[in-house]
Scaffold this motif. Structure first.
Motif, short mmCIF file in Angstrom:
data_model
loop_
_atom_site.label_atom_id
_atom_site.label_comp_id
_atom_site.label_asym_id
_atom_site.label_seq_id
_atom_site.Cartn_x
_atom_site.Cartn_y
_atom_site.Cartn_z
N LEU A 22 0.84 -1.21 0.00
CA LEU A 22 0.00 0.00 0.00
C LEU A 22 0.87 1.26 0.00
CD1 LEU A 22 -2.83 1.19 0.04
CD2 LEU A 22 -2.80 0.98 2.54
N LEU A 23 1.96 1.23 0.73
CA LEU A 23 2.87 2.37 0.75
C LEU A 23 3.47 2.61 -0.64
CD1 LEU A 23 4.25 4.58 2.40
CD2 LEU A 23 6.03 2.91 2.98
N ARG A 24 3.85 1.54 -1.33
CA ARG A 24 4.37 1.70 -2.70
C ARG A 24 3.33 2.33 -3.61
NH1 ARG A 24 7.06 -3.10 -1.39
NH2 ARG A 24 5.45 -4.44 -2.22
N GLU A 25 2.09 1.91 -3.46
CA GLU A 25 1.00 2.49 -4.26
C GLU A 25 0.83 3.98 -3.93
OE1 GLU A 25 -1.74 0.23 -6.46
OE2 GLU A 25 0.42 0.35 -6.77
N ALA A 26 0.91 4.32 -2.65
CA ALA A 26 0.75 5.72 -2.23
C ALA A 26 1.88 6.58 -2.77
CB ALA A 26 0.71 5.80 -0.70
N ARG A 27 3.09 6.08 -2.70
CA ARG A 27 4.24 6.84 -3.19
C ARG A 27 4.12 7.10 -4.68
NH1 ARG A 27 9.24 3.87 -0.45
NH2 ARG A 27 10.38 5.41 -1.67
N ASN A 150 -6.20 -10.10 0.15
CA ASN A 150 -6.84 -10.30 -1.15
C ASN A 150 -7.04 -8.99 -1.92
OD1 ASN A 150 -7.34 -13.20 -1.02
ND2 ASN A 150 -8.71 -12.67 0.67
N ALA A 151 -6.47 -7.90 -1.43
CA ALA A 151 -6.72 -6.58 -2.02
C ALA A 151 -5.74 -6.19 -3.12
CB ALA A 151 -6.70 -5.52 -0.93
N PHE A 152 -4.67 -6.96 -3.29
CA PHE A 152 -3.63 -6.61 -4.25
C PHE A 152 -3.48 -7.70 -5.30
CE2 PHE A 152 -2.74 -4.41 -0.33
CZ PHE A 152 -2.38 -3.14 -0.75
N ASP A 153 -3.14 -7.29 -6.53
CA ASP A 153 -2.91 -8.28 -7.58
C ASP A 153 -1.47 -8.81 -7.48
OD1 ASP A 153 -1.19 -6.40 -8.82
OD2 ASP A 153 -2.70 -5.77 -10.27
N GLU A 154 -1.07 -9.65 -8.43
CA GLU A 154 0.24 -10.29 -8.39
C GLU A 154 1.39 -9.29 -8.48
OE1 GLU A 154 -2.18 -11.21 -10.75
OE2 GLU A 154 -2.96 -12.72 -9.37
N GLY A 156 1.29 -6.36 -7.05
CA GLY A 156 1.25 -5.53 -5.86
C GLY A 156 0.41 -4.28 -5.99
N HIS A 157 -0.48 -4.24 -6.99
CA HIS A 157 -1.35 -3.09 -7.19
C HIS A 157 -2.74 -3.36 -6.60
CE1 HIS A 157 1.67 -1.31 -9.74
NE2 HIS A 157 1.67 -2.38 -10.51
N LYS A 165 -9.12 5.18 -6.21
CA LYS A 165 -9.65 6.54 -6.31
C LYS A 165 -9.42 7.32 -5.01
CE LYS A 165 -13.90 9.14 -7.14
NZ LYS A 165 -15.33 9.07 -7.35
N VAL A 166 -9.70 6.69 -3.88
CA VAL A 166 -9.49 7.35 -2.59
C VAL A 166 -8.01 7.63 -2.37
CG1 VAL A 166 -9.68 7.07 -0.08
CG2 VAL A 166 -11.59 6.44 -1.55
N LEU A 167 -7.15 6.66 -2.71
CA LEU A 167 -5.71 6.86 -2.55
C LEU A 167 -5.23 8.02 -3.41
CD1 LEU A 167 -3.03 5.96 -1.32
CD2 LEU A 167 -2.81 4.34 -3.23
N ASP A 168 -5.68 8.09 -4.65
CA ASP A 168 -5.29 9.20 -5.53
C ASP A 168 -5.73 10.54 -4.96
OD1 ASP A 168 -4.10 7.45 -7.33
OD2 ASP A 168 -5.81 7.44 -8.71
N GLN A 169 -6.94 10.59 -4.42
CA GLN A 169 -7.44 11.84 -3.82
C GLN A 169 -6.62 12.24 -2.60
OE1 GLN A 169 -11.51 10.69 -3.04
NE2 GLN A 169 -12.25 11.43 -5.03
N LEU A 170 -6.33 11.27 -1.74
CA LEU A 170 -5.57 11.56 -0.53
C LEU A 170 -4.15 12.02 -0.86
CD1 LEU A 170 -5.41 11.61 2.57
CD2 LEU A 170 -4.80 9.17 2.47
N MET A 171 -3.51 11.36 -1.81
CA MET A 171 -2.14 11.74 -2.16
C MET A 171 -2.11 13.10 -2.87
SD MET A 171 -0.06 9.59 -0.82
CE MET A 171 -1.24 9.65 0.51
N ALA A 172 -3.16 13.44 -3.61
CA ALA A 172 -3.25 14.79 -4.21
C ALA A 172 -3.36 15.84 -3.11
CB ALA A 172 -4.43 14.86 -5.17
#
Length: 179
Positions: A22-27, A150-154, A156-157, A165-172
């Motif tokens: 999740l941290l990698r996705e946020a970064r 179960n929230a990430f694909d192979e 790691g996304h 969508k929520v992550l993109d909004q929060l990081m913006a």
């Protein structure tokens, strides 16, 4: 425009943890920035150790990373209804060094947990732990990734576009607060 520095803090030591994913996705969602990643593999806080040997190198490195960052994102698991001890331990160590690198620093908290709450209690407790340091805690949108195994694909996304969508909004919001 000057480049921003983002510090990522994962509340789990395991490299394959869902909070590291999740941290990698946020970064990535934060966008172009100089990326720092904290290492919380620190000794347990011990006043005797502090008085005889001073601050461990990892603690001063973490303090410096917080001070250097324009913004911080913390991804916390939830262990027994609270953040893991290693996050509290890191906060305790950093608080012992003169000065406050957290003050007015924009901070976003995200979480991934196995339960259906996605780490809601962990986020609440972490906000309480950070309050004495007076960072600029973003209040939302809240990202709570439930059933995290179960929230990430192979690759790691995040699978669920709603989480993305929520992550993109929060990081913006975090980027805007840091600019």
């Amino acid at each position: 425009m000057t480049s921003l520095t983002l510090l990522g803090i994962a509340g789990a030591l395991r490299q394959g943890s869902t909070n590291r994913k999740l941290l990698r996705e946020a970064r990535a969602a934060f966008g172009p920035a100089r990326q720092l990643e904290a290492d919380l593999n620190l000794p347990l806080y011990d006043g005797d150790l502090e008085s005889t040997e001073g601050y461990p190198a990892g603690v001063t490195r973490l303090y410096d990373q917080i001070a250097e960052a324009d913004a911080v994102v913390i991804s916390t698991p939830e262990y027994n209804k609270a953040p893991p001890g290693l996050l509290k331990n890191a906060l305790d160590w950093v608080s012992r060094i003169k000065g406050n690198p957290w003050e007015d620093k924009p901070v976003a908290i995200i979480s991934a947990a196995g339960g259906r709450g996605g780490g809601d209690r962990s986020q609440f407790a972490l906000r309480l732990m950070l309050t004495p340091f007076q960072p600029r805690l973003l209040t939302g949108p809240e990202l709570l990734v439930a059933d995290s195994s179960n929230a990430f694909d192979e690759e790691g996304h995040l699978k669920d576009p709603r989480y993305r969508k929520v992550l993109d909004q929060l990081m913006a919001k975090l980027r805007a607060a840091a600019s």
